[in-house]
Design a protein around this motif. Structure first.
Motif, PDB file in Angstrom:
ATOM      1  N   VAL A  15       2.294 -72.570  65.298  1.00 20.29           N
ATOM      2  CA  VAL A  15       1.145 -71.644  65.430  1.00 20.29           C
ATOM      3  C   VAL A  15      -0.058 -70.713  66.212  1.00 20.29           C
ATOM      4  N   HIS A  16       0.977 -70.404  67.147  1.00 21.02           N
ATOM      5  CA  HIS A  16       1.301 -69.650  68.124  1.00 21.02           C
ATOM      6  C   HIS A  16      -0.143 -68.899  68.856  1.00 21.02           C
ATOM      7  N   VAL A  46       1.439 -73.350  71.375  1.00 23.31           N
ATOM      8  CA  VAL A  46       0.296 -73.178  72.111  1.00 23.31           C
ATOM      9  C   VAL A  46       1.365 -71.253  72.491  1.00 23.31           C
ATOM     10  N   ASP A  47       1.507 -69.949  72.916  1.00 24.69           N
ATOM     11  CA  ASP A  47       2.376 -69.186  73.382  1.00 24.69           C
ATOM     12  C   ASP A  47       1.932 -68.963  74.259  1.00 24.69           C
ATOM     13  N   ILE A  48       2.817 -69.681  75.395  1.00 25.89           N
ATOM     14  CA  ILE A  48       2.533 -69.672  77.242  1.00 25.89           C
ATOM     15  C   ILE A  48       4.050 -68.188  76.433  1.00 25.89           C
ATOM     16  N   TRP A  49       4.316 -68.230  76.473  1.00 26.15           N
ATOM     17  CA  TRP A  49       4.914 -66.193  76.490  1.00 26.15           C
ATOM     18  C   TRP A  49       4.030 -65.570  76.956  1.00 26.15           C
ATOM     19  N   ASN A  83      10.427 -72.731  71.639  1.00 20.04           N
ATOM     20  CA  ASN A  83      10.898 -71.487  73.075  1.00 20.04           C
ATOM     21  C   ASN A  83       9.576 -70.521  73.402  1.00 20.04           C
ATOM     22  N   HIS A  84       8.077 -70.998  72.728  1.00 16.67           N
ATOM     23  CA  HIS A  84       7.734 -70.336  72.762  1.00 16.67           C
ATOM     24  C   HIS A  84       6.481 -71.049  73.687  1.00 16.67           C
ATOM     25  N   ASP A  85       6.646 -72.261  73.651  1.00 19.10           N
ATOM     26  CA  ASP A  85       6.254 -73.350  74.673  1.00 19.10           C
ATOM     27  C   ASP A  85       6.970 -73.938  75.621  1.00 19.10           C
ATOM     28  N   GLU A  86       8.056 -73.841  76.290  1.00 26.81           N
ATOM     29  CA  GLU A  86       9.613 -73.842  77.087  1.00 26.81           C
ATOM     30  C   GLU A  86       8.616 -74.573  77.840  1.00 26.81           C
TER      31      GLU A  86
END
Length: 289
Positions: A15-16, A46-49, A83-86
């Protein structure tokens, strides 16, 4: 009166939230059209990156509130880390009410075994050169912004919209090979471990196909994404299907009225504050005394 479809399992991924490419309003429309027993969030929700850019509009917060509403109303919500919410991986096996955080999931569905995971473990660029993968993520987001501008111009000119990033990815032989390799590795491992279904996200390519090798067969499923394809997976009546927002939207379900009319500060409060019904009971008992 809103009618929601009953679904045994709904799977969304990639979803990013927190990026310009995320289409939160379309996702809300979909989520408001279903009543799932299980909601599986298969990574990169959620795109934590890219969270530092401080872009998190009301519609993105509304998606989080909707997911929490599902959990509050009895839906089992399973968040599989990507990976983006690792950063959430440090909370693996944590359970809060009906919400759990895991790295992978195995379910038995009508006598068949289903293996769920995001899929980034197969990505060498992320495992061995994370800084390069992050740089690629930022470049991809810039490409999404360029794509939005070109689509705005296309709308003004009365021309057909298209995904620039998707077009570029699909035209590169290396990208096609990567997708094929990803599917092959996932299905070979699933067959080796006796799984009837293997359900992934990560590569933003919705797909459902049967893969065979000399050891057996499995059904490969990918939930796609809510950046380009607007797709989800649904399991009902002992079968899987790919839901495509652009093709399968039957009714105009938008955000719930209580979410739609909320101010931003109230929406944040609704996400972060939980009412304690027990305190009301204590107050009543004191009044009686």
């Amino acid at each position: 009166m809103k009618i929601r479809r009953k679904v045994e399992i709904a799977v969304i991924s990639d979803v990013h939230l927190g990026t310009y490419g995320c289409h939160a309003k379309q996702l809300l429309t979909y989520l408001n059209s279903i009543d799932p027993k299980k909601l599986i969030l298969n990574g990169d929700i959620v795109d934590i990156w890219q969270f530092k850019k401080r872009y998190f509009p009301k519609s993105h917060l509304s998606v989080i509130k909707k997911i929490m509403d599902f959990a509050a109303n009895g839906t089992e919500v399973i968040y599989i880390t990507g990976n983006h919410d690792e950063m959430l991986r440090k909370f693996t096996d944590t359970e809060i009410g009906n919400i759990s955080i895991v790295n992978k999931l195995v379910l038995e569905l009508d006598g068949k075994r289903a293996w769920f995971f995001h899929g980034d473990v197969f990505d060498i660029s992320i495992q061995n050169a994370k800084w390069l993968a992050k740089l690629g993520g930022w470049g991809y987001d810039f490409l999404i912004l360029v794509n939005q501008f070109t689509n705005w111009f296309s709308d003004k000119m009365g021309k057909e919209r298209y995904s620039l990033s998707k077009k570029i990815k699909n035209s590169v032989k290396g990208a096609v090979k990567y997708i094929n390799d990803f599917e092959q590795v996932a299905t070979d491992l699933a067959i080796e471990n006796g799984y009837d279904y293997v359900i992934c996200g990560h590569i933003h390519q919705p797909k459902m196909l049967i893969k065979k090798n000399k050891h057996g067969k499995t059904t490969y499923l990918n939930s796609g994404d809510w950046v380009e394809n607007f797709t989800a997976l649904e399991y009902q009546f002992k079968r899987w299907k790919i839901y495509n927002y652009n093709e399968d939207k039957l009714s105009a379900f938008y955000a719930d009225e209580d979410i739609k009319d909320m101010e931003l500060k109230d929406l944040i409060a609704a996400i972060t504050i939980v009412e304690q019904p027990t305190s009301k009971k204590k107050k009543k008992s004191k009044d009686k005394d």
